[in-house]
Scaffold this active site. Sequence first.
Site, PDB file in Angstrom:
ATOM      1  N   PHE A 180       0.727  -1.402   0.088  1.00  9.99           N
ATOM      2  CA  PHE A 180       0.149   0.034  -0.042  1.00  9.99           C
ATOM      3  C   PHE A 180       0.902   1.012  -0.048  1.00  9.99           C
ATOM      4  CE2 PHE A 180      -2.783   3.148   2.170  1.00  9.99           C
ATOM      5  CZ  PHE A 180      -3.784   3.095   1.340  1.00  9.99           C
ATOM      6  N   ASP A 192       2.366  -5.732   8.168  1.00 11.79           N
ATOM      7  CA  ASP A 192       1.271  -4.876   8.269  1.00 11.79           C
ATOM      8  C   ASP A 192      -0.104  -5.806   8.191  1.00 11.79           C
ATOM      9  OD1 ASP A 192      -0.810  -3.356   7.639  1.00 11.79           O
ATOM     10  OD2 ASP A 192       0.593  -1.548   6.636  1.00 11.79           O
ATOM     11  N   TYR A 222     -10.327   0.379  11.455  1.00 11.19           N
ATOM     12  CA  TYR A 222     -11.552   0.627  10.981  1.00 11.19           C
ATOM     13  C   TYR A 222     -11.879  -0.098   9.579  1.00 11.19           C
ATOM     14  CZ  TYR A 222      -7.751   2.861   8.128  1.00 11.19           C
ATOM     15  OH  TYR A 222      -6.664   3.250   7.468  1.00 11.19           O
ATOM     16  N   LYS A 223     -11.206  -0.966   9.405  1.00 10.39           N
ATOM     17  CA  LYS A 223     -11.303  -1.799   8.085  1.00 10.39           C
ATOM     18  C   LYS A 223     -12.360  -3.181   8.761  1.00 10.39           C
ATOM     19  CE  LYS A 223      -7.552  -0.224   5.424  1.00 10.39           C
ATOM     20  NZ  LYS A 223      -6.413  -0.233   5.049  1.00 10.39           N
ATOM     21  N   ARG A 247     -13.192  -4.300  -6.470  1.00 14.39           N
ATOM     22  CA  ARG A 247     -12.972  -4.982  -5.204  1.00 14.39           C
ATOM     23  C   ARG A 247     -14.187  -5.285  -4.384  1.00 14.39           C
ATOM     24  NH1 ARG A 247      -8.580  -2.517  -0.858  1.00 14.39           N
ATOM     25  NH2 ARG A 247     -10.349  -0.993  -0.551  1.00 14.39           N
TER      26      ARG A 247
HETATM   27  C1  LIG Z   1      -5.741   1.158   5.014  1.00 11.67           C
HETATM   28  C2  LIG Z   1      -4.178   1.020   4.932  1.00 11.67           C
HETATM   29  C3  LIG Z   1      -3.208   2.326   5.562  1.00 11.67           C
HETATM   30  C4  LIG Z   1      -4.024   3.347   5.951  1.00 11.67           C
HETATM   31  O1  LIG Z   1      -3.262   3.966   6.954  1.00 11.67           O
HETATM   32  P1  LIG Z   1      -3.879   5.305   7.988  1.00 11.67           P
HETATM   33  O2  LIG Z   1      -2.680   5.692   8.542  1.00 11.67           O
HETATM   34  O3  LIG Z   1      -4.737   4.277   8.885  1.00 11.67           O
HETATM   35  O4  LIG Z   1      -4.678   6.158   6.884  1.00 11.67           O
HETATM   36  C5  LIG Z   1      -1.979   1.934   5.540  1.00 11.67           C
HETATM   37  N1  LIG Z   1      -1.343   0.806   4.969  1.00 11.67           N
HETATM   38  C6  LIG Z   1      -2.086  -0.180   4.512  1.00 11.67           C
HETATM   39  C7  LIG Z   1      -1.438  -1.417   4.119  1.00 11.67           C
HETATM   40  C8  LIG Z   1      -3.539  -0.134   4.505  1.00 11.67           C
HETATM   41  O5  LIG Z   1      -4.188  -1.088   3.743  1.00 11.67           O
END
Ligand SMILES: *Cc1c(COP(=O)(O)O)cnc(C)c1O
Length: 398
Positions: free
Chosen positions: A114, A185, A210-211, A357
């Site tokens: 990501f 992660d 939050y996911k 998705r």
């Molecule tokens: C959703 C996601 C994020 C988002 O990071 P935030 O700091 O919470 O906005 C970061 N890394 C990955 C791999 C994600 O899927």
Amino acid sequence: MSDIFQKTKSLFDLPDGILYLDGNSLGPLPIAAAARVEAVMKAEWGQMLITGWNKAGWMAQPNAVGDRLARLIGAQSGHVVVGDTLSIKVYQALDAALQLRPDRKVILSDSGNFPSDLYIAQGLIQALNQGHELRLVAPEDLHNHITEEVAVTLITQVDYRTGRLHDMCSITETAHQNGALCIWDLAHSAGAIEVELAKAKADFAVGCTYKYLNGGPGSPGFIYVAPHLIDNIEPTLSGWLGHAAPFAFAQGYEPGNGIDRMRVGTPPVLALASLEAALDVWDMVDMAELRAQSIALSQLFIAEIENKCPMLKLGSPRDPNKRGSQVAFHFQEGYAAMQALIERGVIGDFRAPDTMRFGFTPLYIDQQDVRAATDIIADVMQNRLWDADAYKIRAAVT
Ligand SMILES: *Cc1c(COP(=O)(O)O)cnc(C)c1O
């Protein structure tokens, strides 16, 4: 399959007529969360005012919630703490790992990671100015690139676009054989699949709530540090709440005990209240059972879509053991198709350039929902209902 998922489904506030296949981006509202937040606002914040930090236990919440999360990711209590956002937690883990491998300069990640994780790595490299390199390789080649040059692997276990699942145990083992550390992660793993951090001997893990965990928009991130490493970490984000004695107000920083040192600043008490209500639902769930049900749902979805929509091409691994809890299909006009689906109540999302998705979340999605969703998708695709100008205008958040 037990009927636990019928029970959990009844605990969510899902709008009528909506089939929500986007819990991998933002989990829905647990019914109890609204009342919990209101109670914290009125009875705690409203009535206790500043005494709430002690009386209502606000200050201890990041650790207490971390302990509840620990079970879901195969960690022991005392090794997980909640706060800030995932991007900040990535920074802390990476900074700590690089400190522990001062003679090595390579951060290894994969090209499917990501962007925020990669951006944070780039920013940290600049700030440190010690000649570190972010090395990106194809996900399937990761193993071959774990060499003795590598200080740390920074890997998102489940690819946010394709759902491809990395084998945590074998990658961690290879990293350790080469003297490297591992950061996992878990953004698309926590609450989606079985995770065994302690068993896999993971060094660090980070994630968001939050996911799949349904903590609510902007609910805080979390960090896990293996117990044998934590005492050797000198946090660079040395905020007062990671200090050994924040209320001594000393001028010099001294890291707090164990995982406490990964705290930074004031806990988001209201967000944590909502997350606690979400975790009440998780307390009922066995992760092996959840994983089995998630696989059943995604397999059904793929079979139905491939049967009815030949224009959609599977973008996720076909083997469910190599996939997290989401399924991607490629379609050139994927953005417009997703807007047409959303208008008909099937909510998934779109990731550039052409990925549609769909997330599968047994807590509130069942087989009947999957069948209903695939009927609507088939209608939209077979009859080209997406082919309207209004569906092609891109919104800021896709
Ligand atoms: C959703 C996601 C994020 C988002 O990071 P935030 O700091 O919470 O906005 C970061 N890394 C990955 C791999 C994600 O899927």
